[in-house]
Design a protein around this motif. Structure first.
Motif, PDB file in Angstrom:
ATOM      1  N   ALA A  81       3.177  -0.079 -17.682  1.00 52.21           N
ATOM      2  CA  ALA A  81       3.695   0.696 -16.553  1.00 52.21           C
ATOM      3  C   ALA A  81       4.384  -0.259 -15.584  1.00 52.21           C
ATOM      4  O   ALA A  81       3.952  -1.404 -15.420  1.00 52.21           O
ATOM      5  CB  ALA A  81       2.565   1.422 -15.848  1.00 52.21           C
ATOM      6  N   PRO A  82       5.450   0.172 -14.936  1.00 57.30           N
ATOM      7  CA  PRO A  82       6.125  -0.721 -13.994  1.00 57.30           C
ATOM      8  C   PRO A  82       5.221  -1.026 -12.800  1.00 57.30           C
ATOM      9  O   PRO A  82       4.475  -0.172 -12.324  1.00 57.30           O
ATOM     10  CB  PRO A  82       7.371   0.066 -13.564  1.00 57.30           C
ATOM     11  CG  PRO A  82       7.073   1.480 -13.891  1.00 57.30           C
ATOM     12  CD  PRO A  82       6.104   1.469 -15.032  1.00 57.30           C
ATOM     13  N   VAL A  83       5.292  -2.237 -12.331  1.00 56.09           N
ATOM     14  CA  VAL A  83       4.492  -2.670 -11.185  1.00 56.09           C
ATOM     15  C   VAL A  83       5.328  -2.471  -9.930  1.00 56.09           C
ATOM     16  O   VAL A  83       6.439  -3.001  -9.818  1.00 56.09           O
ATOM     17  CB  VAL A  83       4.077  -4.152 -11.337  1.00 56.09           C
ATOM     18  CG1 VAL A  83       3.325  -4.633 -10.117  1.00 56.09           C
ATOM     19  CG2 VAL A  83       3.254  -4.338 -12.592  1.00 56.09           C
TER      20      VAL A  83
ATOM     21  N   ALA B 220       9.743 -10.638  -6.709  1.00 60.69           N
ATOM     22  CA  ALA B 220       9.380 -11.425  -7.891  1.00 60.69           C
ATOM     23  C   ALA B 220       7.981 -11.081  -8.398  1.00 60.69           C
ATOM     24  O   ALA B 220       7.655 -11.361  -9.549  1.00 60.69           O
ATOM     25  CB  ALA B 220       9.461 -12.920  -7.573  1.00 60.69           C
ATOM     26  N   LEU B 221       7.151 -10.455  -7.565  1.00 59.15           N
ATOM     27  CA  LEU B 221       5.788 -10.118  -7.970  1.00 59.15           C
ATOM     28  C   LEU B 221       5.711  -8.892  -8.871  1.00 59.15           C
ATOM     29  O   LEU B 221       4.722  -8.705  -9.573  1.00 59.15           O
ATOM     30  CB  LEU B 221       4.911  -9.880  -6.734  1.00 59.15           C
ATOM     31  CG  LEU B 221       4.652 -11.108  -5.866  1.00 59.15           C
ATOM     32  CD1 LEU B 221       3.892 -10.708  -4.618  1.00 59.15           C
ATOM     33  CD2 LEU B 221       3.903 -12.161  -6.651  1.00 59.15           C
ATOM     34  N   GLY B 222       6.714  -8.032  -8.839  1.00 57.28           N
ATOM     35  CA  GLY B 222       6.640  -6.800  -9.621  1.00 57.28           C
ATOM     36  C   GLY B 222       8.003  -6.372 -10.115  1.00 57.28           C
ATOM     37  O   GLY B 222       8.980  -7.113 -10.054  1.00 57.28           O
ATOM     38  N   ASP B 223       8.041  -5.125 -10.621  1.00 56.02           N
ATOM     39  CA  ASP B 223       9.287  -4.587 -11.163  1.00 56.02           C
ATOM     40  C   ASP B 223      10.097  -3.842 -10.097  1.00 56.02           C
ATOM     41  O   ASP B 223      11.321  -3.856 -10.124  1.00 56.02           O
ATOM     42  CB  ASP B 223       8.976  -3.631 -12.324  1.00 56.02           C
ATOM     43  CG  ASP B 223       8.263  -4.358 -13.456  1.00 56.02           C
ATOM     44  OD1 ASP B 223       8.637  -5.504 -13.747  1.00 56.02           O
ATOM     45  OD2 ASP B 223       7.329  -3.779 -14.034  1.00 56.02           O
ATOM     46  N   VAL B 224       9.410  -3.173  -9.185  1.00 54.94           N
ATOM     47  CA  VAL B 224      10.074  -2.359  -8.158  1.00 54.94           C
ATOM     48  C   VAL B 224       9.543  -2.797  -6.797  1.00 54.94           C
ATOM     49  O   VAL B 224       8.330  -2.962  -6.627  1.00 54.94           O
ATOM     50  CB  VAL B 224       9.789  -0.854  -8.381  1.00 54.94           C
ATOM     51  CG1 VAL B 224      10.421  -0.031  -7.276  1.00 54.94           C
ATOM     52  CG2 VAL B 224      10.271  -0.414  -9.743  1.00 54.94           C
ATOM     53  N   LEU B 225      10.448  -2.970  -5.837  1.00 55.98           N
ATOM     54  CA  LEU B 225      10.053  -3.325  -4.481  1.00 55.98           C
ATOM     55  C   LEU B 225      10.370  -2.150  -3.564  1.00 55.98           C
ATOM     56  O   LEU B 225      11.504  -1.690  -3.487  1.00 55.98           O
ATOM     57  CB  LEU B 225      10.804  -4.576  -3.999  1.00 55.98           C
ATOM     58  CG  LEU B 225      10.548  -4.986  -2.555  1.00 55.98           C
ATOM     59  CD1 LEU B 225       9.086  -5.337  -2.338  1.00 55.98           C
ATOM     60  CD2 LEU B 225      11.454  -6.137  -2.168  1.00 55.98           C
ATOM     61  N   VAL B 226       9.330  -1.636  -2.904  1.00 53.39           N
ATOM     62  CA  VAL B 226       9.485  -0.558  -1.934  1.00 53.39           C
ATOM     63  C   VAL B 226       9.268  -1.173  -0.559  1.00 53.39           C
ATOM     64  O   VAL B 226       8.234  -1.775  -0.312  1.00 53.39           O
ATOM     65  CB  VAL B 226       8.476   0.586  -2.196  1.00 53.39           C
ATOM     66  CG1 VAL B 226       8.637   1.675  -1.160  1.00 53.39           C
ATOM     67  CG2 VAL B 226       8.620   1.113  -3.599  1.00 53.39           C
TER      68      VAL B 226
END
Length: 112
Positions: A75-77, A101-107
């Motif tokens: 699952a995307p992070v 850089a820590l995940g796939d999607v930045l909110v």
């Protein structure tokens, strides 16, 4: 005309080769043999390590066998970050870059 007329010719007498004793010949021969052995050992270990590295890289690049189960899809992070950001500030832009850089999607939640 020569550049320096006072110097017509520079001569250097050749010296005869020094006489070498038989023990000197033995030392030179042993020195050459030891050098050859050291060079052989170094090149053998260097190329053995290089070939081993290439083999490891090829093994990692080889496709997985059919017997190995495929990993389940991940699952995307999603990373959430809120703050009052000034995009002209290097530290704020760097914090957003590191968070991405820590995940796939930045909110990003903005505080006015």
């Amino acid at each position: 005309p020569p550049l320096y007329p006072e110097i017509t010719r520079i001569s250097c007498p050749t010296l005869p080769a020094p006489a070498m004793s038989s023990i000197s010949h033995i030392y030179y021969t042993l020195d050459a043999l030891i050098f050859a052995r050291v060079l052989y050992t170094f090149s053998k270990s260097y190329f053995r390590d290089r070939i081993a590295k290439e083999d490891r890289a090829n093994a990692l690049a080889a496709p997985a066998s059919a017997a190995a189960p495929a990993a389940p899809p991940r699952a995307p992070v999603r990373i959430y970050m809120d703050g009052c950001f000034d995009m002209m500030h290097f530290g704020h832009a760097n914090a957003l870059r590191q968070a991405k850089a820590l995940g796939d999607v930045l909110v990003v939640g903005l505080i006015p």
